[in-house]
Design an enzyme around this catalytic site. Structure first.
Site, PDB file in Angstrom:
ATOM      1  CB  SER A 147     -12.076  -2.473   2.472  1.00  0.00           C
ATOM      2  OG  SER A 147     -11.706  -3.820   2.332  1.00  0.00           O
ATOM      3  CG  PHE A 148     -14.372  -7.012   1.046  1.00  0.00           C
ATOM      4  CD1 PHE A 148     -14.771  -8.281   0.650  1.00  0.00           C
ATOM      5  CD2 PHE A 148     -13.049  -6.655   0.878  1.00  0.00           C
ATOM      6  CE1 PHE A 148     -13.862  -9.177   0.095  1.00  0.00           C
ATOM      7  CE2 PHE A 148     -12.136  -7.548   0.336  1.00  0.00           C
ATOM      8  CZ  PHE A 148     -12.550  -8.817  -0.054  1.00  0.00           C
ATOM      9  CD1 TRP A 149     -20.017  -4.653   5.678  1.00  0.00           C
ATOM     10  CD2 TRP A 149     -17.820  -4.973   5.368  1.00  0.00           C
ATOM     11  NE1 TRP A 149     -19.562  -5.459   6.708  1.00  0.00           N
ATOM     12  CE2 TRP A 149     -18.234  -5.668   6.557  1.00  0.00           C
ATOM     13  CE3 TRP A 149     -16.487  -5.047   4.984  1.00  0.00           C
ATOM     14  CZ2 TRP A 149     -17.359  -6.408   7.329  1.00  0.00           C
ATOM     15  CZ3 TRP A 149     -15.601  -5.781   5.757  1.00  0.00           C
ATOM     16  CH2 TRP A 149     -16.034  -6.453   6.908  1.00  0.00           C
ATOM     17  N   GLY A 165     -10.658  -8.632   8.103  1.00  0.00           N
ATOM     18  CA  GLY A 165     -11.944  -9.263   7.881  1.00  0.00           C
ATOM     19  C   GLY A 165     -13.101  -8.665   8.639  1.00  0.00           C
ATOM     20  CD  GLU A 192      -9.188  -4.515  -0.360  1.00  0.00           C
ATOM     21  OE1 GLU A 192      -9.820  -4.519   0.708  1.00  0.00           O
ATOM     22  OE2 GLU A 192      -8.327  -5.372  -0.643  1.00  0.00           O
ATOM     23  CG  ASP A 244      -1.697  -1.282   1.365  1.00  0.00           C
ATOM     24  OD1 ASP A 244      -2.366  -1.686   0.404  1.00  0.00           O
ATOM     25  OD2 ASP A 244      -1.616  -1.894   2.446  1.00  0.00           O
ATOM     26  CG  ASP A 284      -7.878   0.377   1.996  1.00  0.00           C
ATOM     27  OD1 ASP A 284      -7.082   0.198   2.940  1.00  0.00           O
ATOM     28  OD2 ASP A 284      -8.171  -0.513   1.186  1.00  0.00           O
ATOM     29  CG  ASN A 329     -13.810  -2.083   6.641  1.00  0.00           C
ATOM     30  OD1 ASN A 329     -13.701  -1.632   7.780  1.00  0.00           O
ATOM     31  ND2 ASN A 329     -13.014  -3.035   6.176  1.00  0.00           N
TER      32      ASN A 329
END
Length: 340
Positions: free
Chosen positions: A184-186, A125, A220, A42, A167, A164
């Protein structure tokens, strides 16, 4: 998302005045060949005078998991420069009910000589997460870990939220406003307006904007760039943080407004899972992602990590010039040596 518990596990600043160092086929230049200490995850890289500084995800075995730093005098050969100095921010444990092994995905932004470092605190997670901010008004690229003052929480998420808070990526717009993308995700990538001076959320605008989503699927690492009347949103799709088994790939969409709606090259909305692929795995360059775009004079650039297939999947730094088509869509230079 960033998980770096060992060295194997994003600026509105300019970067890299050097040109590409190899050819990617025919006469087209390839992405630069970098050397030195390239282990990174990152990356967020700033050029400050004649110095280059890269911030990256912390390691739980180094400096209490604080964001780590690399420096370079030429933008090509990199050396380790320790971690952000100072004590662990106490507010993190209060929010998470624990202190995570490491802090993730730092993003550095400069405004009128003040440097803002956004970082993520979370557990892998889970979306019990937070984005914090440290500020440096006396940034010295020769001692980049010093003089940071933690300013605490910027935005948070908890179990039950549809996003989330990790990031982070900041962009200031010509109208004097400031924006923070994250997610990120969700339900994907979100955005909040910031106070441009404090770098914290703007209390007079509580709107949570939705920029991109894969309906709970892996998306993400947002990064934003303004060019030619458009705002470009870069993201990472698919699986991160798994070394040789990573399937990360770099995607992009654009919008006339910083808050969206964003679409890909085919016109598919990013909120409906759309995205135009910029780079996927090729050769030893496995799972490219965690990207951040930045300006270098009149050039647009992109820094990212990949998992080195020739080195047991260790994450390493790579950079590319962004090329622009006549209709305003980006592409990356070919990988060095065709990816081999």
């Amino acid at each position: 998302m960033a998980l770096l518990v060992r060295p194997a596990s994003r600026l509105a600043m300019g970067l890299f005045t050097l040109g590409s160092l190899a050819l990617g086929g025919g006469d087209r230049p390839s992405q630069s060949i970098l050397r030195g200490h390239l282990v990174i995850h990152d990356p967020s890289v700033a050029r400050v005078g004649q110095h280059y500084v890269a911030f990256w995800t912390g390691d739980e075995h180094v400096g209490d998991g604080a964001p780590r730093i690399k420096t370079s005098r030429d933008g090509r050969t990199w050396t380790d420069a320790g971690t952000l100095q100072g004590d662990r921010p106490r507010w993190i444990a209060q929010h998470l009910d624990t202190y995570p092994p490491n802090l993730w995905a730092p993003h550095v932004f400069e405004r009128q000589g003040t440097y803002y470092l956004y970082y993520s605190a979370s557990l892998f997670g889970k979306n019990t997460s937070a984005i914090g901010l440290a500020v440096n008004r006396h940034f010295d690229p020769r001692n980049p870990g010093a003089n940071w003052e933690d300013k605490g929480l910027v935005v948070a998420s908890r179990e039950g939220d549809n996003f989330n808070a990790i990031d982070a990526a900041r962009l200031d717009t010509p109208d004097g406003r400031a924006w923070l993308a994250f997610g990120s995700f969700w339900d994907g990538i979100k955005m909040r307006e910031l106070d441009p001076v404090s770098g914290k959320l703007k209390s007079s605008n509580p709107t949570l904007y939705s920029l991109a989503s894969r309906g709970g699927g892996p998306i993400e690492a947002p990064s934003l760039l303004r060019r030619g009347g458009y705002y470009y949103l870069f993201t990472s799709f698919d699986k991160c943080c798994s070394g040789l088994f990573s399937t990360y790939r770099i995607m992009v969409g654009r919008s006339k407004s910083v808050t969206g709606p964003y679409v890909d090259k085919r016109g598919t909305p990013l909120l409906a899972g759309g995205g135009t692929e910029l780079q996927a795995m090729k050769g030893r360059f496995i799972g490219p992602g965690g990207q951040e775009v930045y300006r270098d004079g009149d050039r647009d650039m992109l820094a990212y990590h990949y998992y080195d297939g020739d080195d047991a999947g260790v994450p390493k730094l790579q950079v590319s010039t962004i090329r622009w088509s006549a209709d305003g869509w980006p592409s990356l230079d070919p990988l060095p040596n065709g990816g081999e």
